[in-house]
Design a protein around this motif. Structure first.
Motif, PDB file in Angstrom:
ATOM      1  N   SER A 143       3.667  -0.081   8.503  1.00  0.00           N
ATOM      2  CA  SER A 143       4.026  -1.469   8.758  1.00  0.00           C
ATOM      3  C   SER A 143       4.456  -1.932  10.162  1.00  0.00           C
ATOM      4  N   ALA A 196      11.301  -6.398  -5.990  1.00  0.00           N
ATOM      5  CA  ALA A 196      10.420  -5.585  -5.193  1.00  0.00           C
ATOM      6  C   ALA A 196       9.204  -5.747  -5.152  1.00  0.00           C
ATOM      7  N   GLY A 209      14.906 -10.617  -4.041  1.00  0.00           N
ATOM      8  CA  GLY A 209      13.973 -10.780  -4.890  1.00  0.00           C
ATOM      9  C   GLY A 209      13.616  -9.465  -5.509  1.00  0.00           C
ATOM     10  N   ASP A 249       1.638  -6.742  -0.856  1.00  0.00           N
ATOM     11  CA  ASP A 249       0.367  -7.147  -1.150  1.00  0.00           C
ATOM     12  C   ASP A 249      -0.371  -6.330  -1.179  1.00  0.00           C
ATOM     13  N   ASP A 265      10.127  -5.556   7.978  1.00  0.00           N
ATOM     14  CA  ASP A 265      11.441  -5.627   7.606  1.00  0.00           C
ATOM     15  C   ASP A 265      11.601  -5.397   6.200  1.00  0.00           C
ATOM     16  N   SER A 266      10.647  -5.309   5.190  1.00  0.00           N
ATOM     17  CA  SER A 266      10.808  -4.815   3.938  1.00  0.00           C
ATOM     18  C   SER A 266      10.473  -3.578   3.671  1.00  0.00           C
ATOM     19  N   ILE A 282      11.333  -1.062   0.591  1.00  0.00           N
ATOM     20  CA  ILE A 282      10.296  -0.798  -0.559  1.00  0.00           C
ATOM     21  C   ILE A 282       9.955   0.902  -0.494  1.00  0.00           C
ATOM     22  N   THR A 302       7.474  -8.279  -5.450  1.00  0.00           N
ATOM     23  CA  THR A 302       7.020  -9.569  -4.972  1.00  0.00           C
ATOM     24  C   THR A 302       6.945  -9.420  -3.432  1.00  0.00           C
ATOM     25  N   PHE A 303       7.344  -8.555  -2.876  1.00  0.00           N
ATOM     26  CA  PHE A 303       7.646  -8.064  -1.460  1.00  0.00           C
ATOM     27  C   PHE A 303       5.979  -7.316  -0.949  1.00  0.00           C
ATOM     28  N   VAL A 312       3.202  -4.115   3.361  1.00  0.00           N
ATOM     29  CA  VAL A 312       4.307  -4.759   3.165  1.00  0.00           C
ATOM     30  C   VAL A 312       4.866  -5.077   4.580  1.00  0.00           C
ATOM     31  N   ASP A 313       5.533  -6.195   4.967  1.00  0.00           N
ATOM     32  CA  ASP A 313       6.031  -6.518   6.241  1.00  0.00           C
ATOM     33  C   ASP A 313       6.963  -5.321   6.707  1.00  0.00           C
TER      34      ASP A 313
END
Length: 191
Positions: free
Chosen positions: A191, A118, A116, A123, A50-51, A55, A120-121, A47-48
């Motif tokens: 992250s 969650a 969006g 990988d 910022d997110s 998450i 979908t944020f 996850v990036d």
């Protein structure tokens, strides 16, 4: 600061003693009863920065659960004397399908203030995608608490919402507000 974060990760800060013991045994004996252990949920997600905090809020304690491909190989190790287990341990099984519900078909993508869904944020490996959908597919990231409450009382009834400020409005009626703790969870630290 970097050394502190590395040390926290080395010590598996936030994991129960039971989870730490399972991970230790899985590493020491790759063919043993814990061979189906893939790792900690937060370690398996990408996850990036910022997110990541949002998450983590959506995942809650589940960020620290152990992911297993199946539980058959664990059965003998888990069936022992409960008092001998080093601490409470939660396993997230990949061999369990997600129960379908009408709320899974709700799409809030076009609603004002929605960032969006969650999941979908996040990988992760293809094998983990159903688990990610099961954990985060009913959580939506939104801009403000007002948006979260509006959606929870209207078109998003039955879903969970996390705001950009880290507030949460959950389908079970939980409303969480206020500043977050300064200590970042495992997912945010990575992250």
């Amino acid at each position: 600061m970097h050394e502190i974060l590395e040390e926290l990760e080395r010590r598996l800060e936030g994991l129960t003693s039971g989870a730490k013991e399972v991970l230790r045994q899985a590493q020491e004996d790759p063919d043993g009863p814990f061979r189906s252990v893939r790792g900690v949920v937060a370690d398996l997600l990408h996850v990036d920065a910022d997110s990541a905090p949002l998450i983590e809020i959506a995942l809650g304690d589940r960020a620290n659960y152990l992911v297993v491909t199946e539980t058959k190989s664990l059965a003998s190790a888990l069936a022992g004397e409960p008092a001998s287990w080093p601490g409470r341990t939660s396993f997230l099984r990949l061999d369990v399908p997600s129960p379908a519900s009408a709320v899974d078909r709700i799409d809030l993508s076009d609603e004002s203030g929605v960032m969006g869904r969650a999941d979908t944020f996040v990988d992760a490996e293809e094998e983990l995608q159903p688990m990610i959908r099961r954990l985060l597919g009913r959580h939506w990231l939104v801009d403000t608490l007002a948006t979260a409450i509006r959606l929870a009382n209207g078109p998003g009834r039955g879903l969970n919402f996390v705001t950009a400020a880290g507030e949460a409005v959950l389908a079970d009626g939980t409303l969480t507000v206020g500043p977050r703790q300064n200590i970042a969870g495992l997912l945010s630290r990575r992250s």
